[in-house]
Design a protein around this motif. Sequence first.
Motif, short mmCIF file in Angstrom:
data_model
loop_
_atom_site.label_atom_id
_atom_site.label_comp_id
_atom_site.label_asym_id
_atom_site.label_seq_id
_atom_site.Cartn_x
_atom_site.Cartn_y
_atom_site.Cartn_z
N GLY A 65 0.81 -1.23 0.16
CA GLY A 65 -0.05 -0.08 0.03
C GLY A 65 0.59 1.05 0.34
N PRO A 66 1.80 1.73 0.70
CA PRO A 66 2.27 2.51 1.16
C PRO A 66 3.29 2.81 -0.02
CG PRO A 66 2.96 0.99 2.42
CD PRO A 66 1.75 1.15 2.05
N VAL A 67 4.20 1.17 -0.37
CA VAL A 67 5.21 1.77 -1.58
C VAL A 67 4.34 1.81 -2.94
CG1 VAL A 67 6.75 0.22 -3.00
CG2 VAL A 67 6.49 0.06 -0.53
N TYR A 158 5.72 16.06 -4.51
CA TYR A 158 7.38 15.61 -4.06
C TYR A 158 7.32 15.96 -2.96
CZ TYR A 158 9.79 15.16 -8.64
OH TYR A 158 10.15 14.81 -9.44
N ALA A 159 6.97 17.16 -2.34
CA ALA A 159 7.08 17.44 -0.06
C ALA A 159 5.65 16.22 0.04
CB ALA A 159 6.56 18.72 -0.58
N TYR A 160 5.31 15.33 -0.40
CA TYR A 160 3.71 15.01 1.02
C TYR A 160 4.95 13.48 0.67
CZ TYR A 160 1.03 11.50 1.64
OH TYR A 160 0.01 10.91 2.80
N ALA A 161 5.52 12.94 -0.94
CA ALA A 161 6.51 12.34 -0.94
C ALA A 161 7.24 12.21 0.20
CB ALA A 161 7.43 11.48 -1.96
N GLN A 167 8.00 8.90 7.16
CA GLN A 167 6.67 8.74 8.87
C GLN A 167 7.34 6.69 8.34
OE1 GLN A 167 3.80 10.53 8.18
NE2 GLN A 167 4.56 12.71 9.61
N ARG A 168 6.75 6.33 6.94
CA ARG A 168 6.46 5.13 7.07
C ARG A 168 7.49 4.25 6.02
NH1 ARG A 168 -0.07 4.25 5.27
NH2 ARG A 168 0.43 2.21 5.66
N LEU A 169 8.18 4.57 5.63
CA LEU A 169 8.72 3.65 4.26
C LEU A 169 10.52 3.39 4.73
CD1 LEU A 169 6.72 3.80 1.16
CD2 LEU A 169 7.14 2.20 2.58
#
Length: 294
Positions: A65-67, A158-161, A167-169
Amino acid sequence: MNRPAWLLFVLVSVLWGIPYFLIKIAIDDLSPLLVVAGRCAIGAAALVPVALLRGSLGALRGRLGPVAGLAAVHIVGPFLLITYGETHISSSLTGILIAIEPVVIALLMANAEPITGIRVAGLVAGFLGVVVLVGLDVSGDSWGLIGAGMVLLAALSYAYATKLVQQRLSDVPPDALTAATTTISTVVLLPFAVFRLPSPGAVGADSWLALAGLGLLCTALALLAFYRLIALAGSNKAGLVTYVNPVVAALLGVTLLQEPVGVGTVAGFLLIVAGCWLSTRPTRTPSEALAPVT
């Protein structure tokens, strides 16, 4: 930041200042969609064998999911927006508009690092820089405004990525993460790109070389270095690579593509850089602020 982080910072800053120039060359003969799909496919072809040899793909188990979300917001979305945006604006202006990214990261990370008065001033300065750039460089050009809007949306993505990775990866090995995101992006884009294939002999060698550079250097190598940089230095500091990116992009655009740089471009860039610097300054606690200087 420690020495490895600084080396990665410099590497990513240069590698992500180059693509705007290479994109401009590639889209002379290739469709924007094909450029993005080809860039992802080349990157995946280089990264998957590395991840297999290192045995790191197991770290992706349970992270689909996050990937997949990262592939959407760090590759598919912004790559398409930037490439189509560059059909309407210069490569140097594209690189400068992307420099707003640290300001957006500062807003996204406000819960972890509170927005102080100085940071508010930085956010305002960054916003004014964008207004100056768009207002003076593409004012009255409807397609130019659309192109600038696409690039700004890419900067937001890009900023959100960057926040998503931290935070998750951040615990996923960079080679596994980049192999997965570029592969997912290729699978998503190729079915559409096959309908945009050029006729035989219609593409010059410079366009093919630009596409190869985009895939190997600006995608595969740059993503590996950037994800590792986030793990070492955090998203706020990693996002500061956009201090250097616009300089590289502008130098290449002006010297090799003869793109004009006006007063509005310089003024907007300086405002954005000032805004980024102010909005990403570390927050000191009251005890740190009162501590004596030694």
